[in-house]
Write an enzyme that holds these catalytic residues in place. Structure first.
Site, PDB file in Angstrom:
ATOM      1  N   SER A  22       0.849  -1.188   0.000  1.00  0.00           N
ATOM      2  CA  SER A  22       0.000   0.000   0.000  1.00  0.00           C
ATOM      3  C   SER A  22       0.884   1.236   0.000  1.00  0.00           C
ATOM      4  CB  SER A  22      -0.934   0.017   1.225  1.00  0.00           C
ATOM      5  OG  SER A  22      -0.172   0.083   2.421  1.00  0.00           O
ATOM      6  N   SER A 149      14.124  10.160   4.766  1.00  0.00           N
ATOM      7  CA  SER A 149      13.136  11.241   4.848  1.00  0.00           C
ATOM      8  C   SER A 149      13.892  12.549   4.894  1.00  0.00           C
ATOM      9  CB  SER A 149      12.294  11.091   6.125  1.00  0.00           C
ATOM     10  OG  SER A 149      11.567  12.266   6.417  1.00  0.00           O
ATOM     11  N   TYR A 162      11.442   9.195  15.054  1.00  0.00           N
ATOM     12  CA  TYR A 162      11.340   9.102  13.594  1.00  0.00           C
ATOM     13  C   TYR A 162      12.564   9.735  12.940  1.00  0.00           C
ATOM     14  CZ  TYR A 162       9.537   9.917   8.869  1.00  0.00           C
ATOM     15  OH  TYR A 162       9.374   9.949   7.506  1.00  0.00           O
ATOM     16  N   SER A 163      12.894  10.949  13.344  1.00  0.00           N
ATOM     17  CA  SER A 163      14.028  11.649  12.746  1.00  0.00           C
ATOM     18  C   SER A 163      15.337  10.909  12.991  1.00  0.00           C
ATOM     19  CB  SER A 163      14.120  13.070  13.305  1.00  0.00           C
ATOM     20  OG  SER A 163      15.163  13.796  12.690  1.00  0.00           O
ATOM     21  N   LYS A 166      15.733   8.106  10.578  1.00  0.00           N
ATOM     22  CA  LYS A 166      15.944   8.531   9.201  1.00  0.00           C
ATOM     23  C   LYS A 166      17.350   9.071   8.979  1.00  0.00           C
ATOM     24  CE  LYS A 166      11.871   7.244   7.941  1.00  0.00           C
ATOM     25  NZ  LYS A 166      11.708   6.078   7.048  1.00  0.00           N
TER      26      LYS A 166
END
Length: 266
Positions: A22, A149, A162-163, A166
């Site tokens: 997806s 990202s 999250y950072s 990445k």
């Protein structure tokens, strides 16, 4: 020289995409299929895997395995399926990831932090370690693309787990490019910006709630930080992945390619 031929990956590539049933992953899968590739995807969403066989979203060139990418046994099962379905591997797209929690560092639960690390970073190691022996056997070398990202080149307050993952992915890609260059395996990272779709809508909604402002105001704040004043599309991300997997990208390795409209700050 036929430059148009250089821009398309060669037909018949065998491609594995994590988180590929997806969203961005599926768009990348469909893009590869359009070039004549055979694609296997894995995804934690069993319904999304089942939907690959439907006329609406599926393709006879896309097969799938239901798997939690942070589970080593599941990863091994994915590669068993890849060997059976594809007979080898030319391209690995480490796409799987989650947004992780939104909150200050003193508000984030350790379980949420660890889950983000497991899915966004550790899974990339699990898949790369099993893919590399297969890529070494591929004719003409192989390709690994990590999905980082823009948060992997900019600080991102209140999205620290999250950072952090990445940024780590960029280091992983650059290090593996050095390690695998002699095997003619090219390794790069793509750094999407604010990608239009349900996932970003959830991120914006969570941040708006935290700041007690409307969704529309929060979205406007995000767009003001992008030089092009727009979000990027899944198709634009997929196109960059195809480029890195094509003959036109044959001299590109160890790079982090931002596809973001130039996000100035987060």
């Amino acid at each position: 020289m036929d430059y148009l031929k250089l821009l398309a990956p060669p037909a018949g590539l065998r491609v594995l995409i994590t988180g590929g049933a997806s969203g961005i992953g599926l768009t990348i899968a469909q893009a590869f299929v359009s070039t004549g590739a055979r694609v296997h995807v894995c995804d934690v969403d069993a319904k999304a895997i089942d939907a690959l066989s439907t006329h609406a979203t599926g393709s006879p060139s896309i097969t799938g395995t239901r798997a939690d990418v942070s589970n080593k046994a599941d990863v091994t099962r994915v590669f068993d399926d890849v060997k059976r379905e594809l007979g080898g591997l030319d391209v690995l797209i480490n796409n799987a990831g989650i947004a992780g929690p939104t909150g200050g560092i003193d508000e984030i639960e350790s379980d949420d932090w660890e889950r983000t690390i497991d899915i966004n970073l550790n899974s990339h190691y699990y898949f790369s370690s099993q893919a590399v022996p297969m890529l070494r056997e591929a004719n003409g070398g192989g390709v690994i693309v990590f999905m980082s990202s823009v948060a992997g080149r900019l600080g991102y307050g209140f999205r620290t787990p999250y950072s952090a993952t990445k940024w780590a992915i960029v280091g992983l890609a650059k290090s593996l490019a050095i390690e695998l260059g002699a095997d003619n395996i090219r390794v790069n990272a793509v750094q999407p910006g604010i990608v239009k779709g349900p996932r970003m809508e959830g991120v914006i909604a969570a941040r708006a709630k935290q700041l007690n402002i409307s969704y529309q105001e929060m979205e406007a704040r995000y767009l003001e930080k992008i030089s092009l004043r727009r979000m990027v599309t899944q198709e634009e991300i997929a196109a960059s992945v195809l480029f890195l997997s094509s003959p036109a990208g044959s001299a590109i390795s160890g790079q982090a390619l931002s596809v973001c409209g130039n996000v100035e700050t987060l």
